[in-house]
Design an enzyme around this catalytic site. Sequence first.
Site, PDB file in Angstrom:
ATOM      1  N   CYS A 117       0.860  -1.117  -0.033  1.00  0.00           N
ATOM      2  CA  CYS A 117       0.059  -0.037   0.130  1.00  0.00           C
ATOM      3  C   CYS A 117       0.947   1.341   0.129  1.00  0.00           C
ATOM      4  O   CYS A 117       0.290   2.427  -0.143  1.00  0.00           O
ATOM      5  CB  CYS A 117      -0.992  -0.026   1.285  1.00  0.00           C
ATOM      6  SG  CYS A 117      -1.978  -1.439   1.410  1.00  0.00           S
ATOM      7  N   HIS A 257      -3.704   7.101   1.810  1.00  0.00           N
ATOM      8  CA  HIS A 257      -4.055   5.688   1.271  1.00  0.00           C
ATOM      9  C   HIS A 257      -5.340   5.340   1.879  1.00  0.00           C
ATOM     10  O   HIS A 257      -5.843   5.794   3.045  1.00  0.00           O
ATOM     11  CB  HIS A 257      -2.963   4.571   2.084  1.00  0.00           C
ATOM     12  CG  HIS A 257      -3.223   3.391   1.571  1.00  0.00           C
ATOM     13  ND1 HIS A 257      -3.717   2.799   0.348  1.00  0.00           N
ATOM     14  CD2 HIS A 257      -3.381   2.089   2.211  1.00  0.00           C
ATOM     15  CE1 HIS A 257      -3.932   1.542   0.647  1.00  0.00           C
ATOM     16  NE2 HIS A 257      -3.694   1.182   1.824  1.00  0.00           N
ATOM     17  N   ASN A 287     -10.061  -0.385  -1.186  1.00  0.00           N
ATOM     18  CA  ASN A 287      -8.637  -0.225  -1.108  1.00  0.00           C
ATOM     19  C   ASN A 287      -8.268  -0.890  -2.395  1.00  0.00           C
ATOM     20  O   ASN A 287      -7.670  -2.074  -2.802  1.00  0.00           O
ATOM     21  CB  ASN A 287      -8.147  -1.259   0.019  1.00  0.00           C
ATOM     22  CG  ASN A 287      -6.584  -0.891   0.241  1.00  0.00           C
ATOM     23  OD1 ASN A 287      -5.816  -0.562  -0.493  1.00  0.00           O
ATOM     24  ND2 ASN A 287      -6.079  -1.262   1.547  1.00  0.00           N
TER      25      ASN A 287
HETATM   26  O1  UT7 Z   1      -4.023  -1.256   3.025  1.00  0.00           O
HETATM   27  C1  UT7 Z   1      -3.615  -2.660   3.742  1.00  0.00           C
HETATM   28  C2  UT7 Z   1      -3.487  -2.501   5.177  1.00  0.00           C
HETATM   29  N1  UT7 Z   1      -4.466  -3.065   5.522  1.00  0.00           N
HETATM   30  C3  UT7 Z   1      -5.063  -2.152   6.607  1.00  0.00           C
HETATM   31  O2  UT7 Z   1      -4.742  -1.033   6.828  1.00  0.00           O
HETATM   32  C4  UT7 Z   1      -6.450  -2.915   7.186  1.00  0.00           C
HETATM   33  C5  UT7 Z   1      -6.617  -2.692   8.406  1.00  0.00           C
HETATM   34  N2  UT7 Z   1      -7.486  -3.417   9.219  1.00  0.00           N
HETATM   35  C6  UT7 Z   1      -8.976  -2.979   9.050  1.00  0.00           C
HETATM   36  O3  UT7 Z   1      -9.251  -2.219   8.315  1.00  0.00           O
HETATM   37  C7  UT7 Z   1      -9.934  -3.558  10.021  1.00  0.00           C
HETATM   38  O4  UT7 Z   1      -9.430  -4.534  11.073  1.00  0.00           O
HETATM   39  C8  UT7 Z   1     -11.058  -4.745   9.153  1.00  0.00           C
HETATM   40  C9  UT7 Z   1     -11.929  -3.735   8.457  1.00  0.00           C
HETATM   41  C10 UT7 Z   1     -10.035  -5.481   8.460  1.00  0.00           C
HETATM   42  C11 UT7 Z   1     -11.913  -5.364  10.273  1.00  0.00           C
HETATM   43  O5  UT7 Z   1     -12.376  -4.630  11.174  1.00  0.00           O
HETATM   44  P1  UT7 Z   1     -12.440  -4.510  12.656  1.00  0.00           P
HETATM   45  O6  UT7 Z   1     -13.359  -3.531  13.263  1.00  0.00           O
HETATM   46  O7  UT7 Z   1     -10.729  -4.380  12.937  1.00  0.00           O
HETATM   47  O8  UT7 Z   1     -13.122  -5.998  12.923  1.00  0.00           O
HETATM   48  P2  UT7 Z   1     -12.741  -7.121  13.702  1.00  0.00           P
HETATM   49  O9  UT7 Z   1     -11.648  -7.823  12.907  1.00  0.00           O
HETATM   50  O10 UT7 Z   1     -12.200  -6.827  15.077  1.00  0.00           O
HETATM   51  O11 UT7 Z   1     -13.969  -7.993  13.852  1.00  0.00           O
HETATM   52  C12 UT7 Z   1     -15.167  -7.544  14.576  1.00  0.00           C
HETATM   53  C13 UT7 Z   1     -16.199  -8.445  14.438  1.00  0.00           C
HETATM   54  C14 UT7 Z   1     -15.869  -9.857  14.704  1.00  0.00           C
HETATM   55  O12 UT7 Z   1     -16.927 -10.676  15.278  1.00  0.00           O
HETATM   56  P3  UT7 Z   1     -17.003 -10.881  16.793  1.00  0.00           P
HETATM   57  O13 UT7 Z   1     -16.032 -11.594  17.007  1.00  0.00           O
HETATM   58  O14 UT7 Z   1     -16.912  -9.622  17.591  1.00  0.00           O
HETATM   59  O15 UT7 Z   1     -18.383 -11.717  17.004  1.00  0.00           O
HETATM   60  C15 UT7 Z   1     -15.896 -10.283  13.298  1.00  0.00           C
HETATM   61  O16 UT7 Z   1     -16.040 -11.624  13.055  1.00  0.00           O
HETATM   62  O17 UT7 Z   1     -16.847  -8.319  13.309  1.00  0.00           O
HETATM   63  C16 UT7 Z   1     -16.877  -9.637  12.538  1.00  0.00           C
HETATM   64  N3  UT7 Z   1     -16.468  -9.342  11.087  1.00  0.00           N
HETATM   65  C17 UT7 Z   1     -17.318  -9.257  10.303  1.00  0.00           C
HETATM   66  N4  UT7 Z   1     -18.788  -8.919  10.391  1.00  0.00           N
HETATM   67  C18 UT7 Z   1     -19.545  -8.531   9.198  1.00  0.00           C
HETATM   68  C19 UT7 Z   1     -15.482  -9.487  10.527  1.00  0.00           C
HETATM   69  N5  UT7 Z   1     -15.539  -9.304   8.995  1.00  0.00           N
HETATM   70  C20 UT7 Z   1     -16.890  -9.127   8.871  1.00  0.00           C
HETATM   71  C21 UT7 Z   1     -17.518  -8.777   7.631  1.00  0.00           C
HETATM   72  N6  UT7 Z   1     -19.163  -8.554   8.025  1.00  0.00           N
HETATM   73  N7  UT7 Z   1     -17.229  -8.647   6.620  1.00  0.00           N
END
Ligand code: UT7
Length: 330
Positions: A117, A257, A287
Amino acid sequence: MRTKITAAITALGGFVPEDKITNADLEKLVDTNDEWILTRTGIKERRILRGAGKGTSDLVVPVVQLICEKRGISPSEIDCLIVATVTPDMMFPSTANIVCDKLGIKNAWGFDILAACSGFLYALTTGAALVESGRYKRVVVVGADKMSSIVDYSDRTTCIIFGDGAGGVLLEPNIEGYGVMDSILKSDGAGGKHLHMKGGGSLRPASIETVTNKDHYIYQEGQAVFKFAVTGMADVSYELMQRNNLEPDDIAWLVPHQANKRIIDATASRMGLPEEKVMINIVNYGNTTAGTIPLCLWDFRKKINKGDNLVLAAFGGGFTWGATLVKWAY
Ligand code: UT7
């Protein structure tokens, strides 16, 4: 006395394919919903390059064509083409070589840069150094990724984020103090374990096993990456401001980004910038990895004025991150 040469951006180009994948489309593929995606990432839809025989070079070609058209030059007048990408058409030759062939560019050398990125910032800094050296007059720098080629559309934690797209700039010598003014680039390989693609390289060449294991798709530990990204991008942008004695009022635009709207907001807040000064198009494209920053410049091109100070900032796989200060030249 020798006049200091800077590398000015003198033309822009951007390209996204027509096909879209909306949040509603993803709801049919994985267990997710529009509300979650929008609030957690800020994304509504992404563009996808469909069709057999189409690779990242097909995103780069229209960008280079646009740049040449805008500047009124022919592709044969380009001295060097740098393509930042993690999704090259193939392992080798470089996508830059393939693009030069497709456009009949015979007088240039070219190569790819892999910094995920942050690829566009790494490539921009490299291209600027070539121009500043006085040896090259027209360097084209493109960030492009066909992320759909490495996304697992059964993995809800990654398929909602990424899309395909490309953007680029032409760099030319300037002696009036416009162009790429400063750049702070960083990397930390210890972060590699949180975001990578396991298969396809020399360590784990493609095999039936790597395909079965889904090793040719993005592996991301979202939360870990988020934590580093939020502080990394904000800290380096602030460091760049300090080093150049810039107050929030001195900055016309933050060009971040586009990985997650929450990471962008944290960076803007650390820099003391209101939302009106932040280029955001993540809602439409998701992204696009190396494509995000130049695609933002392309989308917002009518709102940038000569003399504007722009801070370009990124964080991504590697880990790689950085911030670049550009004084707009036209
Ligand atoms: O550009 C390259 C570098 N990459 C980045 O900068 C990405 C950085 N990370 C992120 O943007 C975020 O971590 C994500 C968007 C990937 C995920 O968001 P988050 O707020 O960190 O979610 P999480 O992984 O903490 O998950 C929260 C909850 C979980 O459920 P429980 O365990 O709380 O019941 C996940 O299973 O959301 C659930 N979840 C989803 N729910 C609905 C994870 N993905 C999804 C989804 N739809 N697509």
